[in-house]
Design an enzyme around this catalytic site. Structure first.
Site, PDB file in Angstrom:
ATOM      1  N   CYS A 135      -7.767   1.145  -1.934  1.00  0.00           N
ATOM      2  CA  CYS A 135      -7.863  -0.066  -3.127  1.00  0.00           C
ATOM      3  C   CYS A 135      -9.143  -0.885  -2.512  1.00  0.00           C
ATOM      4  CB  CYS A 135      -6.750  -0.796  -2.972  1.00  0.00           C
ATOM      5  SG  CYS A 135      -6.705  -1.660  -4.629  1.00  0.00           S
ATOM      6  N   HIS A 248      -2.607   3.159  -4.748  1.00  0.00           N
ATOM      7  CA  HIS A 248      -1.645   2.831  -3.702  1.00  0.00           C
ATOM      8  C   HIS A 248      -1.221   3.783  -3.190  1.00  0.00           C
ATOM      9  CE1 HIS A 248      -3.108  -1.523  -2.920  1.00  0.00           C
ATOM     10  NE2 HIS A 248      -3.613  -1.324  -4.341  1.00  0.00           N
ATOM     11  N   GLU A 250       0.415   4.340  -0.251  1.00  0.00           N
ATOM     12  CA  GLU A 250       1.471   3.886   0.641  1.00  0.00           C
ATOM     13  C   GLU A 250       2.643   3.414  -0.057  1.00  0.00           C
ATOM     14  OE1 GLU A 250      -1.057   1.893  -0.673  1.00  0.00           O
ATOM     15  OE2 GLU A 250      -0.170  -0.037  -1.102  1.00  0.00           O
TER      16      GLU A 250
HETATM   17  N1  LIG Z   1      -9.104  -7.321  -4.673  1.00  0.00           N
HETATM   18  C1  LIG Z   1      -9.364  -6.051  -5.115  1.00  0.00           C
HETATM   19  C2  LIG Z   1      -8.501  -4.767  -4.294  1.00  0.00           C
HETATM   20  C3  LIG Z   1      -7.209  -4.807  -5.133  1.00  0.00           C
HETATM   21  C4  LIG Z   1      -5.939  -4.425  -4.151  1.00  0.00           C
HETATM   22  O1  LIG Z   1      -6.026  -4.014  -3.105  1.00  0.00           O
HETATM   23  N2  LIG Z   1      -4.909  -4.884  -4.552  1.00  0.00           N
HETATM   24  C5  LIG Z   1      -3.615  -4.636  -3.717  1.00  0.00           C
HETATM   25  C6  LIG Z   1      -3.008  -6.025  -3.255  1.00  0.00           C
HETATM   26  C7  LIG Z   1      -1.605  -5.911  -2.790  1.00  0.00           C
HETATM   27  C8  LIG Z   1      -1.310  -4.788  -1.891  1.00  0.00           C
HETATM   28  O2  LIG Z   1      -1.677  -4.824  -0.870  1.00  0.00           O
HETATM   29  O3  LIG Z   1      -0.782  -3.909  -2.566  1.00  0.00           O
HETATM   30  C9  LIG Z   1      -9.524  -5.774  -6.453  1.00  0.00           C
HETATM   31  O4  LIG Z   1      -9.029  -6.661  -7.176  1.00  0.00           O
HETATM   32  O5  LIG Z   1     -10.319  -4.885  -6.951  1.00  0.00           O
END
Ligand SMILES: N[C@@H](CCC(=O)NCCCC(=O)O)C(=O)O
Length: 278
Positions: A135, A248, A250
């Site tokens: 991400c 994600h 994970e």
């Molecule tokens: N802020 C960036 C990346 C979005 C992101 O990584 N969201 C996950 C947030 C919570 C987690 O760690 O699961 C965007 O908005 O593109």
């Protein structure tokens, strides 16, 4: 590797057996922190689901890395590691790192994290350190290597809204949200054993210009790039493992064979590096 998994009585993969036993000889995987203000003090933090996925999905030993400003001598740190996971985060990369565009009011930023991760990417590549980016991590890889981002994908004509609904329960937020088309002959197609997969979607930003040396591994139905890998096309000096995904994997990694396959491919690269290091 797959047979290293044990099945729960529900028939689901439950990750690597005897994780504690593995810890003693497992590859070391660095996870750079976010810098968060908690009350009057700043803290450095990593989301627990990423740490768990490094243990349960990759069978590796997690090492949380500080995000101090200015950064520590990160090269020396990377020389002691066998892999690097760049996690997701609600914060966004400061736009001055990739554009002359102004930011927007209320943009959540984490300059300390930017300073560390954007310098870690080229250092890791130069050392042949395997990288799995998730991400925000994928966005960091693209920016660090010279690419750019859409600051608000949902406001770009032709693109869908890739954000989650923060009012939904987590199980809904991280549930599969859309399909991704996997590049023919790519790593992810091999991992999935199919040309398409369904993934979750929790991001407002996305790749605009792809950085040199990155090749597309997956795209969303609206054409947004959803995964890349490093491939600078030098057969004589093969690139280190670097896979970056916008979703994600994970999330409940041991319950999703595709997500688990991503962490296991990363783990194999980390083990190879660990064996070379010792
Ligand atoms: N802020 C960036 C990346 C979005 C992101 O990584 N969201 C996950 C947030 C919570 C987690 O760690 O699961 C965007 O908005 O593109």
């Amino acid at each position: 590797m797959a047979n290293a998994l044990i099945k729960s009585n529900a028939g689901r993969n439950v990750g690597f057996p005897f994780a504690e036993a593995l810890m003693r000889s497992s590859p070391l995987v660095g996870l750079p922190s976010d810098r968060k203000q908690i009350g009057p003090h700043p803290f450095h933090a990593v989301g627990e689901k990423y740490i768990r996925a490094v243990v349960d999905g990759a069978g590796c030993q997690p090492v949380l890395l500080p995000s101090l400003s200015p950064p520590l001598d990160l090269g020396a740190l990377l020389d002691e590691l066998d892999g690097l996971v760049l996690t997701g985060a609600h914060s966004n990369i400061e736009p001055h790192h990739y554009s002359h565009e102004a930011g927007y009011e209320g943009n959540p930023l984490d300059p300390a994290r930017d300073a560390n991760t954007l310098s870690l990417v080229p250092l890791a590549i130069a050392r042949g350190l395997p990288v799995l980016a998730i991400c925000r991590g994928m966005q960091e890889v693209n920016v660090a290597l010279g690419g750019s981002l859409h600051q608000k994908v949902h406001e770009v004509p032709g693109f869908a809204d890739h954000r989650e609904n923060p009012d939904d329960p987590l199980g809904v937020q991280y549930a599969p949200a859309h399909p991704v088309q996997l590049a023919a002959g790519g790593w992810l197609e091999g991992i999935a054993g199919a040309s398409e997969a369904k993934v979750n979607s929790l991001h407002g930003q996305g790749i605009r210009e792809l950085a040199p040396g990155l090749v597309v591994e997956a795209t969303a139905p609206d054409g947004l790039i959803e995964a890349v890998r490093l491939d600078r096309g030098n057969p004589g000096t093969p690139d280190p493992f670097l896979l970056a995904v916008q979703w994600h994997p994970e999330w409940r990694v041991t319950e999703n064979p595709f997500y688990l396959g991503i962490f296991q491919a990363f783990a194999a690269a980390c083990r190879h590096r660990s064996q070379k290091r010792h």
